[in-house]
Scaffold this motif. Structure first.
Motif, mmCIF file in Angstrom:
data_model
loop_
_atom_site.group_PDB
_atom_site.id
_atom_site.type_symbol
_atom_site.label_atom_id
_atom_site.label_comp_id
_atom_site.label_asym_id
_atom_site.label_seq_id
_atom_site.Cartn_x
_atom_site.Cartn_y
_atom_site.Cartn_z
ATOM 1 N N UNK A 62 -3.813 -4.463 -6.421
ATOM 2 C CA UNK A 62 -3.095 -3.480 -6.114
ATOM 3 C C UNK A 62 -2.384 -3.808 -4.633
ATOM 4 N N UNK A 63 -3.038 -4.690 -3.654
ATOM 5 C CA UNK A 63 -2.589 -5.031 -2.517
ATOM 6 C C UNK A 63 -1.306 -5.809 -2.754
ATOM 7 N N UNK A 64 -1.268 -6.713 -3.659
ATOM 8 C CA UNK A 64 -0.036 -7.435 -4.126
ATOM 9 C C UNK A 64 1.375 -6.691 -4.360
ATOM 10 N N UNK A 65 0.738 -5.478 -5.179
ATOM 11 C CA UNK A 65 2.191 -4.470 -5.550
ATOM 12 C C UNK A 65 2.455 -3.905 -3.950
ATOM 13 N N UNK A 66 1.693 -3.421 -3.472
ATOM 14 C CA UNK A 66 1.958 -2.661 -2.011
ATOM 15 C C UNK A 66 2.759 -3.742 -1.031
ATOM 16 N N UNK A 67 2.527 -5.059 -1.196
ATOM 17 C CA UNK A 67 3.203 -5.744 0.040
ATOM 18 C C UNK A 67 4.157 -6.672 -0.844
ATOM 19 N N UNK A 68 4.592 -6.729 -2.097
ATOM 20 C CA UNK A 68 5.371 -7.707 -2.439
ATOM 21 C C UNK A 68 6.813 -7.399 -2.142
ATOM 22 N N UNK A 90 -0.277 -1.830 -13.563
ATOM 23 C CA UNK A 90 1.187 -1.545 -13.462
ATOM 24 C C UNK A 90 1.465 -0.546 -12.306
ATOM 25 N N UNK A 91 2.546 -0.819 -11.637
ATOM 26 C CA UNK A 91 3.385 0.289 -10.810
ATOM 27 C C UNK A 91 4.547 0.476 -10.893
ATOM 28 N N UNK A 92 4.979 1.579 -10.653
ATOM 29 C CA UNK A 92 6.484 2.108 -11.075
ATOM 30 C C UNK A 92 6.931 2.899 -10.041
ATOM 31 N N UNK A 93 7.868 2.549 -9.137
ATOM 32 C CA UNK A 93 8.601 3.715 -8.329
ATOM 33 C C UNK A 93 9.957 4.232 -8.958
ATOM 34 N N UNK A 94 10.265 5.533 -8.542
ATOM 35 C CA UNK A 94 11.267 6.061 -9.073
ATOM 36 C C UNK A 94 12.600 5.447 -9.014
ATOM 37 N N UNK A 103 7.898 0.637 -1.323
ATOM 38 C CA UNK A 103 6.498 -0.054 -0.886
ATOM 39 C C UNK A 103 5.581 1.079 -0.053
ATOM 40 N N UNK A 104 6.431 2.028 0.588
ATOM 41 C CA UNK A 104 5.861 2.921 1.389
ATOM 42 C C UNK A 104 4.994 4.030 0.361
ATOM 43 N N UNK A 105 5.622 4.265 -0.715
ATOM 44 C CA UNK A 105 4.867 5.035 -1.702
ATOM 45 C C UNK A 105 3.629 4.483 -2.259
ATOM 46 N N UNK A 106 3.747 3.214 -2.539
ATOM 47 C CA UNK A 106 2.937 2.270 -3.370
ATOM 48 C C UNK A 106 1.601 2.075 -2.259
ATOM 49 N N UNK A 107 1.882 1.780 -0.902
ATOM 50 C CA UNK A 107 0.892 1.649 -0.130
ATOM 51 C C UNK A 107 -0.186 3.062 0.006
#
Length: 666
Positions: A62-68, A90-94, A103-107
């Motif tokens: 999860x850290x890799x998603x929020x800092x990629x 899986x992570x998906x942004x609008x 990235x802010x939303x995923x964090x």
């Protein structure tokens, strides 16, 4: 003293503002409200212990998603760990968000999810701007509509009947457009005007890993649910793991020209009221002021944290060409573990030896069988490049590809660990007089279809477009159920998804399977693999090698033999005599497809997507093939492995860049 009081006053003011505008969070698992910025679901399918390997893998992933910083599509999917400690996420942004907003939303979302589902092995969170989910089960490429959340607005539309007449067609159109997206983004947004002045703003989005049909199914079902859960309301959302819908009576997404599509209402729209516009403008001004104040105070109060993070960021920038460090660590095996698993690389466990090293059968302490490739100690590749390539290939997940499990680096030793495939290679079965009996028509047809699906994944569905460049029977392994798995990526080349062709001065491969444009000009593309696949089909169907074979008094290669019998309408001569049963129509169709694949003209060869369609549906009309390329001037079936074999009017040498990925000896 006066300045200190000013700072304290400013900080207190910021705290008050933050409390007023801080996002509200649904505290009850499984419950979402219209005013909640976040809601989540913690599954009761299993738990982990704090501090164990599963939690380490979860936090790392999860850290890799929020800092990629390597993905600006807003979609992330990856895995960590092995066996019971493996985690998929899986992570998906609008679709309209900038990378920073994403990235802010995923964090924030990952922090909330880990805090509220602290021991669950499976969970999902929906934020207003993004979604994050993880599970120990496979979740990639699968349409999942449960759990779901319905979030209706508390306010009713001014004219619910007219509102509904505009809303449903709008959502249907956006659903179709979103489903037609590509493997990086399936998102559509637009608006329509209701008679009386109301404007409906809406969006539809799917996770890009599911195909068009599944995306459309998920969204169409959600449109139906909107009509039930949010009937007559001014806004509403349907949130699911694989897709989401949202509509409001105000603009809640970025208005970008190439994304916002004006969809006209069925009747002319009346102009909006000036008073409403004025209120909307005032509201936007207030929100802007508050956001600016919050941003200023947040930056002021976190300078120390920022300075500490900067050090880490500099370190990552220096290693920007390598994969995520945590992923590399999760793939790295201890040398003593591998030595023990193979009984110190004993000859009794040796499966074979190829141009890059020897392969051994091994068994880990947990009982898992593995195939261990011990590379020769003469590679020119650096340790960092070796790790990067291993990490990339390890992320290729498909049932028709041999799975790379990890690697080991120690004092000059370079070892790659693969899944163990018990039935050796296709080469062993189709050309062995005894084992040929195991290959009835159904099995051969299944093998052809599996190889096609594996190539389609490499060409179209993996993170990067991958050209194999050395497809042949010895590089197709068979599992216990005779399912094919493509192996040996030692000569593979990676393309960006919009790249279609490459050139090289280093020709490496096996005569007979290499496309003519590659042999003569060093030019390769996805159509090079299509050519090799066509040769493979002919070998599987005939039981004969591509290399020259005696046919009466004439000596010819398999391609010319197949073409002559096709032209003379004696196609039955091509088929293996041991195939006494089977569907004649399917056999004829496979020969037809093979001849389309081995055409000399690159543009005339079908793509692997077309080949898969041809194999799966008899309703697809096949074109007439043209004359295939010939290799009578070469010794077909021989490998090009070094500069000493460059005698055929071309420069031929070994491929020295990607030598770690050959799992079984060629």
């Amino acid at each position: 003293m006066g300045s200190s009081r000013s700072v304290l006053f400013f900080i207190n003011l910021a705290i008050i503002i933050l409390n007023l505008v801080a996002p509200t969070i649904s505290q009850d698992d499984g419950i979402c409200t219209f005013t909640a910025d976040y809601c989540w679901k913690c599954f009761d399918t299993g738990t982990y212990t704090a501090g164990d390997k599963y939690q380490v893998n979860l936090n790392s992933l999860l850290s890799s998603f929020s800092s990629s910083a390597q993905n600006n599509s807003g979609f992330y999917s990856s895995s960590r760990g092995q066996d019971s400690n493996k985690i998929n996420a899986i992570a998906l942004c609008r679709g309209d968000l900038s990378q920073d907003s994403c990235q802010a939303c995923l964090n924030k979302s990952t922090d909330i999810l880990l805090q509220n589902c602290s021991t669950q092995k499976e969970a999902i969170i929906w934020a207003e701007r993004c979604m994050v989910r993880y599970s120990y089960n496979l979740i990639f490429g699968i349409e999942q509509t449960d759990p779901f959340k319905h979030v209706p607005s508390p306010r009713f539309a001014k004219n619910p009947q007219q509102f509904e007449l505009v809303l449903t067609p709008l959502l249907d159109i956006l659903s179709d457009r979103a489903a037609s997206g590509n493997s990086l983004k399936k998102f559509a947004a637009g608006h329509a005007t209701v008679p009386g002045g109301e404007t409906i703003y809406a969006l539809a989005q799917c996770t890009p890993d599911i195909d068009k049909q599944n995306c459309s199914s998920c969204l169409k079902q959600s449109v139906t649910e909107i009509q039930t859960c949010c009937d007559g309301k001014q806004g509403g959302r349907v949130l699911k793991p694989s897709c989401n819908l949202r509509y409001e009576d105000y603009l809640f997404f970025r208005s970008i020209a190439d994304k916002l599509v004006d969809i006209p209402a069925p009747v002319p729209a009346a102009p909006a009221l000036k008073e409403e516009k004025k209120k909307s403008n005032i509201k936007q001004i207030v929100i802007t002021i508050v956001v600016v104040l919050v941003a200023f105070v947040t930056i002021l109060s976190s300078i120390c944290i920022f300075l500490r993070l900067t050090k880490r960021r500099v370190k990552l920038d220096e290693d920007e060409n390598s994969e995520d460090v945590s992923l590399v660590e999760s793939l790295q095996y201890d040398f003593e573990t591998i030595r023990s698993a193979t009984d110190d690389f004993s000859d009794a466990n040796k499966l074979g030896q190829g141009g890059f090293g020897a392969v051994y059968k091994g068994r880990l302490a947990n009982g898992t069988y593995i195939a261990v490739k011990r590379l020769f100690k003469n590679s020119e590749q650096g340790d960092r490049e070796f790790k990067t390539e291993v990490t990339l290939v390890a992320q290729l997940q498909h049932r028709n590809l041999v799975r790379l499990l990890g690697f080991c680096l120690k004092a000059g030793e370079r070892i790659v660990i693969y899944e163990y495939v018990p039935n050796t290679s296709l080469n062993h079965f189709i050309f062995d007089p005894i084992d040929q009996a195991h290959l009835d028509w159904e099995t051969r047809y299944k093998i052809i279809g599996g190889i096609a699906r594996g190539l389609l994944y490499l060409h179209e569905d993996s993170r990067l477009r991958i050209i194999h460049r050395d497809l042949k029977p010895s590089n197709i392994l068979l599992d216990e159920d005779m399912n094919p798995k493509i192996a040996d990526f030692g000569m593979a080349r990676l393309f960006m998804m919009d790249q279609t062709q490459g050139d090289t001065n280093t020709i490496a491969g096996t005569y007979g399977y290499m496309a003519p444009e590659y042999v003569m000009y060093g030019r390769f593309s996805v159509k090079s693999d299509v050519f090799s696949f066509g040769v493979l089909i002919l070998e599987i169907l005939s039981g004969k090698r591509i290399s020259s074979f005696q046919n009466g008094e004439n000596e010819e290669d398999l391609l010319s033999y197949a073409w002559r019998n096709w032209r003379d309408d004696t196609v039955a001569n091509i088929m293996d005599p041991k195939l006494t049963t089977g569907l004649g129509i399917e056999m004829m169709r496979c020969i037809h497809i093979a001849l389309l694949c081995v055409q000399e003209n690159v543009a005339s060869r079908p793509s692997m997507a077309s080949v898969v369609s041809m194999l799966n549906s008899h309703s697809v009309t096949l074109s007439i093939p043209s004359r295939p390329a010939y290799y009578l001037q070469h010794k077909s079936g021989s490998d090009i492995t070094g500069p000493d074999e460059s005698k055929n009017s071309m420069h031929a040498s070994a491929n020295k860049n990607s030598d770690f990925t050959e799992p079984y000896a060629r």
